[in-house]
Design a protein around this motif. Structure first.
Motif, short mmCIF file in Angstrom:
data_model
loop_
_atom_site.label_atom_id
_atom_site.label_comp_id
_atom_site.label_asym_id
_atom_site.label_seq_id
_atom_site.Cartn_x
_atom_site.Cartn_y
_atom_site.Cartn_z
N GLY A 1 -14.85 82.07 119.83
CA GLY A 1 -13.46 81.65 119.94
C GLY A 1 -12.97 81.50 121.37
N ARG A 2 -13.54 82.27 122.29
CA ARG A 2 -13.02 82.20 123.66
C ARG A 2 -13.22 80.82 124.30
NH1 ARG A 2 -17.67 85.82 126.63
NH2 ARG A 2 -19.37 84.68 125.67
N ASP B 1 -10.20 79.11 123.52
CA ASP B 1 -9.09 79.58 124.38
C ASP B 1 -9.09 78.74 125.65
OD1 ASP B 1 -9.00 81.55 122.46
OD2 ASP B 1 -9.79 83.14 123.75
N GLY C 1 -15.06 86.05 118.29
CA GLY C 1 -14.47 85.65 119.57
C GLY C 1 -15.53 85.26 120.58
N GLN D 1 -11.25 80.78 110.85
CA GLN D 1 -9.99 80.22 110.37
C GLN D 1 -9.74 78.80 110.89
OE1 GLN D 1 -6.75 83.61 109.98
NE2 GLN D 1 -8.21 84.05 111.59
N TRP D 2 -10.56 78.36 111.82
CA TRP D 2 -10.45 76.96 112.25
C TRP D 2 -10.65 76.04 111.05
CZ3 TRP D 2 -8.27 74.74 116.07
CH2 TRP D 2 -8.24 75.31 117.34
N LYS E 1 -3.74 78.78 120.83
CA LYS E 1 -4.83 78.28 120.00
C LYS E 1 -4.67 78.71 118.54
CE LYS E 1 -8.47 80.80 119.55
NZ LYS E 1 -9.70 81.57 119.76
N GLU E 2 -4.38 80.00 118.35
CA GLU E 2 -4.28 80.50 116.98
C GLU E 2 -3.10 79.86 116.25
OE1 GLU E 2 -4.31 84.77 117.35
OE2 GLU E 2 -6.34 84.77 118.18
N THR F 1 -19.23 85.31 119.66
CA THR F 1 -20.50 84.87 119.09
C THR F 1 -20.30 84.28 117.70
OG1 THR F 1 -20.87 87.00 118.04
CG2 THR F 1 -21.77 86.74 120.25
N SER G 1 -12.58 83.26 114.14
CA SER G 1 -12.69 81.83 114.39
C SER G 1 -13.02 81.03 113.13
CB SER G 1 -13.74 81.55 115.46
OG SER G 1 -13.36 82.18 116.67
N ASN H 1 -14.05 91.98 119.96
CA ASN H 1 -13.10 92.94 119.40
C ASN H 1 -13.85 94.00 118.60
OD1 ASN H 1 -10.60 91.52 120.15
ND2 ASN H 1 -11.33 89.98 118.70
N GLY I 1 -17.65 94.91 117.81
CA GLY I 1 -17.89 93.50 118.11
C GLY I 1 -18.03 93.23 119.60
N THR I 2 -18.49 92.03 119.89
CA THR I 2 -18.64 91.63 121.29
C THR I 2 -17.26 91.49 121.93
OG1 THR I 2 -20.46 90.32 120.48
CG2 THR I 2 -19.81 89.97 122.76
N TYR J 1 -11.23 88.54 110.10
CA TYR J 1 -11.77 89.34 111.21
C TYR J 1 -11.93 90.81 110.80
CZ TYR J 1 -6.72 89.11 111.27
OH TYR J 1 -5.42 89.08 110.87
N TYR K 1 -13.26 96.85 115.46
CA TYR K 1 -12.36 97.21 114.36
C TYR K 1 -12.76 98.56 113.79
CZ TYR K 1 -11.18 92.28 114.68
OH TYR K 1 -10.78 91.06 115.15
N1 ATP Z 1 -6.18 81.22 113.07
C1 ATP Z 1 -7.17 81.21 113.94
N2 ATP Z 1 -7.82 80.07 114.20
C2 ATP Z 1 -8.85 80.04 115.07
N3 ATP Z 1 -9.31 81.13 115.71
C3 ATP Z 1 -8.70 82.31 115.46
C4 ATP Z 1 -7.62 82.42 114.56
N4 ATP Z 1 -7.24 83.73 114.51
C5 ATP Z 1 -8.05 84.40 115.34
N5 ATP Z 1 -8.93 83.56 115.93
C6 ATP Z 1 -9.96 83.89 116.91
O1 ATP Z 1 -10.96 84.73 116.38
C7 ATP Z 1 -11.56 85.44 117.47
C8 ATP Z 1 -11.65 86.88 117.13
O2 ATP Z 1 -12.44 87.05 116.00
P1 ATP Z 1 -13.18 88.40 115.69
O3 ATP Z 1 -12.24 89.50 115.91
O4 ATP Z 1 -13.82 88.25 114.38
O5 ATP Z 1 -14.27 88.44 116.83
P2 ATP Z 1 -15.28 89.62 117.27
O6 ATP Z 1 -15.83 90.28 116.09
O7 ATP Z 1 -14.75 90.50 118.29
O8 ATP Z 1 -16.32 88.78 118.03
P3 ATP Z 1 -17.87 88.71 117.88
O9 ATP Z 1 -18.13 88.71 116.42
O10 ATP Z 1 -18.15 87.43 118.54
O11 ATP Z 1 -18.44 89.89 118.56
C9 ATP Z 1 -10.68 85.21 118.67
O12 ATP Z 1 -11.25 84.21 119.48
C10 ATP Z 1 -9.41 84.70 118.03
O13 ATP Z 1 -8.65 83.90 118.90
#
Ligand code: ATP
Ligand code: MG
Length: 659
Positions: free
Chosen positions: A205-206, A209, A181, A347-348, A245-246, A183, A345, A15, A12-13, A373, A17
């Motif tokens: 999500g950032r 933040d 986070g 989960q918002w 935020k979370e 995108t 995100s 994170n 991910g951009t 995620y 996994y």
């Molecule tokens: N309960 C929650 N409510 C809102 N946001 C949350 C919650 N739990 C996690 N997040 C946010 O989700 C984001 C991380 O999500 P995820 O790991 O899916 O992103 P990513 O895959 O790395 O990013 P991208 O898909 O943008 O490359 C973070 O900004 C985190 O703070």
């Protein structure tokens, strides 16, 4: 060669996994790099001669470093979108992937790409050059020859495995929203293939933040200076404020009337945060100078954020990204049968609101895992095992379908038809025989007369009562319509479940919605149910029509000529013939019988009350037999239609197997 275990990566951009799964067994495990969370931040910190750091330690080290140290450091994050256009980004990506493995091995985490078949998720918008590049990068980082699979497919497979919908439903329109986070990506899948995708590379999500970071500064004047002095700004912004935020988001998902307090390390606390306060800030969000500086120093390309010109409405940004994409790609909302919410995100609590409003669909059509995620990497990891499993299941289903139809569907169809027919026969007998025919027969017994007249007056009365007969059919039809779908659904569901497949149960999901809080996104039903409804609808109408026609015929006369009126007249005529035969001989008696004006004393003698009672039993019995004959073909047809509905489900499995 033995199939090797799978290592799947959702690169991910923000994170990344990693999940592992045996090739022949659906049991994925996400790799925890020691932070208690899945995955790790997509970040690498170059430290001059020292070995680079990746993930959480990289961010932490950079966040905590003094200015002097920082000048020796180079932190690279969010490089994924740029790997094609920037060599620097491509190097960072390769280094990141390589160091993750080294770091894991030092932590004794079993992560050896050399011993696994590696699958890497790619954004569905990514085309040839991105795919070529990511393959090169992976090879360079020691992951060997990797297989690339669209990220949204991972989410889809995950939910498929969790039986949130059936394979057949997975073939229809499914919208996957991956709000992460950094995108926000949208993909529309049909037949398990991405047919359209779009997204926003800056909406993530950032930004939220940062919203909480500004909220913190607002409530704690002077804290920014202290942070900067201690070199903690990055840490507070991207780590502590993300936690706030979370926590806030999770609380609001539970209850939007709560007020939330949370301390932020040694930098004070945020107090009295509530939903209205959040909405107000989200409506007119302007990136903080701190955030912009950070993005610039990491050389993140994000025009809308970096320009910092006019405030933006974050929730509306999400809404318009969704809506514009649908319009631009000409995806009609009625093509979307399910929506999968993936990415942290999602989960918002505003996400399900906006999605249901924009698409005009019911909340029960949204689904989200409790760890949204992680679904992509987990879904990718199970792909080979799931394919194998589905392949086997499909074969078994095909093989067992005839027996299932024979042993279960057919008896059900027979039982249902039988009880319908019996019910109709009983109702018609009491309505028609007891109320209409019996009085006519009794009057005939009292007064005598010609059998022909008797037959005609029964016929006329039957005709006059046609609407009552129709009402009987309709009432029975409703009962059938209410009960049969549930029975069939249960039969099929149990059968599929015995093969480890889900086909859901619509009525229950509907019923639960009111009870559970509105924030809870329900996984529910596949569309086997609508296939059953169609079939049942057809069956009930066909049954009622066949039964109706055999009682009152097309013109309303069938019953009169050949049916019950004929049976009664026949019974009377038999007695009259027997009487006349004594005087005129058998053949003449038969000719005369129909029109001969029989005197009452004769009729009385032949039409004994016991005989009338027998007539009733006979009437009901013959009626039932006629109806059974008429509806036999319908049982076969019902069985064959149910077989088709089932075949469609099996087809769905084939598509998974061919992914
Ligand atoms: N309960 C929650 N409510 C809102 N946001 C949350 C919650 N739990 C996690 N997040 C946010 O989700 C984001 C991380 O999500 P995820 O790991 O899916 O992103 P990513 O895959 O790395 O990013 P991208 O898909 O943008 O490359 C973070 O900004 C985190 O703070
Ligand atoms: Mg992601």
């Amino acid at each position: 060669m033995e199939p090797r275990n799978i290592l799947a990566i959702d690169f991910g951009t923000t994170n990344t996994y990693f999940s592992k799964c045996p090739a022949d067994q659906i049991s994925p495990v996400g790799i925890d790099f020691g932070t208690g969370r899945d995955g790790l931040p997509t970040a690498i910190l170059y430290r001059g001669d020292r070995e680079p750091l990746v993930g959480e330690p990289a961010l932490h080290e950079y966040g905590e470093a003094s200015d002097g140290e920082r000048s020796q450091y180079r932190l690279r994050t969010q490089f994924k979108p740029d790997i094609v256009s920037s060599d620097d980004a491509a190097h960072a990506a390769a280094d990141f992937l390589r160091v993750v493995v080294q770091q894991a091995q030092r932590q004794h985490i079993a992560l050896d790409p050399g011993k696994h078949d590696v699958i890497i998720g790619v954004p569905s918008e990514a085309h040839g050059p991105f795919q070529t590049k990511i393959s090169q990068i992976a090879a360079e980082a020691g992951y060997g020859d990797v297989r690339l699979v669209d990220e949204p497919k991972g989410a889809l497979l995950h939910h498929l495995w969790h039986k949130d919908f059936s394979p057949e439903e997975a073939r229809r329109g499914i919208l996957v929203i991956d709000f992460g986070g950094g995108t926000c990506d949208f993909a529309f899948l049909q037949s398990l293939q991405v047919s359209h995708s779009w997204g926003d590379m800056e909406l993530g999500g950032r930004l939220f933040d940062d919203l909480f970071f500004q909220w913190l500064l607002e409530q704690n004047p002077g804290v920014l200076k202290a942070m900067e002095k201690a070199g903690d700004t990055y840490y507070v912004h991207s780590y502590l404020c993300r936690e706030v935020k979370e926590f806030f988001s999770l609380t609001m998902a539970r209850d939007r009337t709560e007020k939330v307090n949370k301390s932020v390390g040694r930098y004070g606390s945020l107090r009295g945060m509530d939903w209205d306060g959040f909405l107000e800030r989200a409506k007119s969000y302007l990136p903080s100078p701190t955030f912009v500086l950070q993005m610039e120093s990491m050389r993140v390309r994000a025009e809308r954020i970096l320009q910092r010109q006019k405030s933006m409405d974050l929730i509306d940004w999400f809404r318009t990204t969704l809506a514009h994409g649908l319009t631009e790609k000409a995806v009609a909302t009625d093509q979307i049968s399910r929506v999968i919410l993936a990415g942290g995100s999602s989960q918002w609590p505003f996400v399900p609101d906006v999605v249901t409003e924009t698409l005009g669909i019911d909340r029960s059509h949204l689904m989200r895992s409790d760890r949204p995620y992680a679904v992509i990497s987990q879904g990718l990891a199970i792909l080979p095992a799931l394919q194998k499993n589905f392949e086997q299941t499909r074969e078994k289903l095909r093989r067992d379908l005839p027996r299932f139809c024979q042993a279960q569907v057919r008896p059900l169809a027979e039982r249902v038809t039988e009880s319908y027919v019996t019910g109709v026969a009983a109702d018609v007998t009491s309505e028609l025989f007891d109320r209409t025919i019996r009085p006519i027969v009794e009057e005939f017994r009292e007064k005598g007369g010609a059998v022909k007249t008797l037959r005609e007056s029964i016929a006329a009365q039957v005709k006059a009562n046609e609407s009552k007969l129709r009402a009987i059919l309709e009432k029975r039809m409703h009962t059938l319509q209410r009960g049969l779908p549930g029975e069939l659904n249960e039969l099929l569901r149990n059968w599929f479940e015995s093969y480890g497949l889900s086909v859901g149960e619509k009525p229950i999901a509907e019923a639960q919605r009111g009870v559970i809080g509105q924030e809870i996104v329900q996984p529910d039903t596949p569309d086997l149910y609508s296939g059953i409804m169609d079939t049942v609808g057809w069956f009930v109408v066909a049954l009622a029509t066949a039964v109706g026609a055999s009682i009152s015929g097309g013109g309303g006369m069938a019953l009169v000529a050949a049916g019950p009126a004929g049976w009664i007249a026949g019974a009377v005529i038999g007695a009259v013939v027997a009487f006349l035969a004594v005087r005129y001989g058998m053949s003449r008696a038969k000719e005369l019988a129909d029109t001969w004006n029989a005197p009452a004393w004769i009729v009385k003698n032949v039409l004994l009350p016991s005989r009338i009672a027998r007539m009733r039993g006979d009437f009901q019995c013959r009626l039932k037999e006629t109806l059974q004959r008429e509806t036999k073909a319908l049982q076969d047809e019902l069985e064959s239609r149910i077989r088709q509905v089932t075949e469609k489900q099996i087809e769905g499995l084939s598509e998974v197997a061919q992914l």
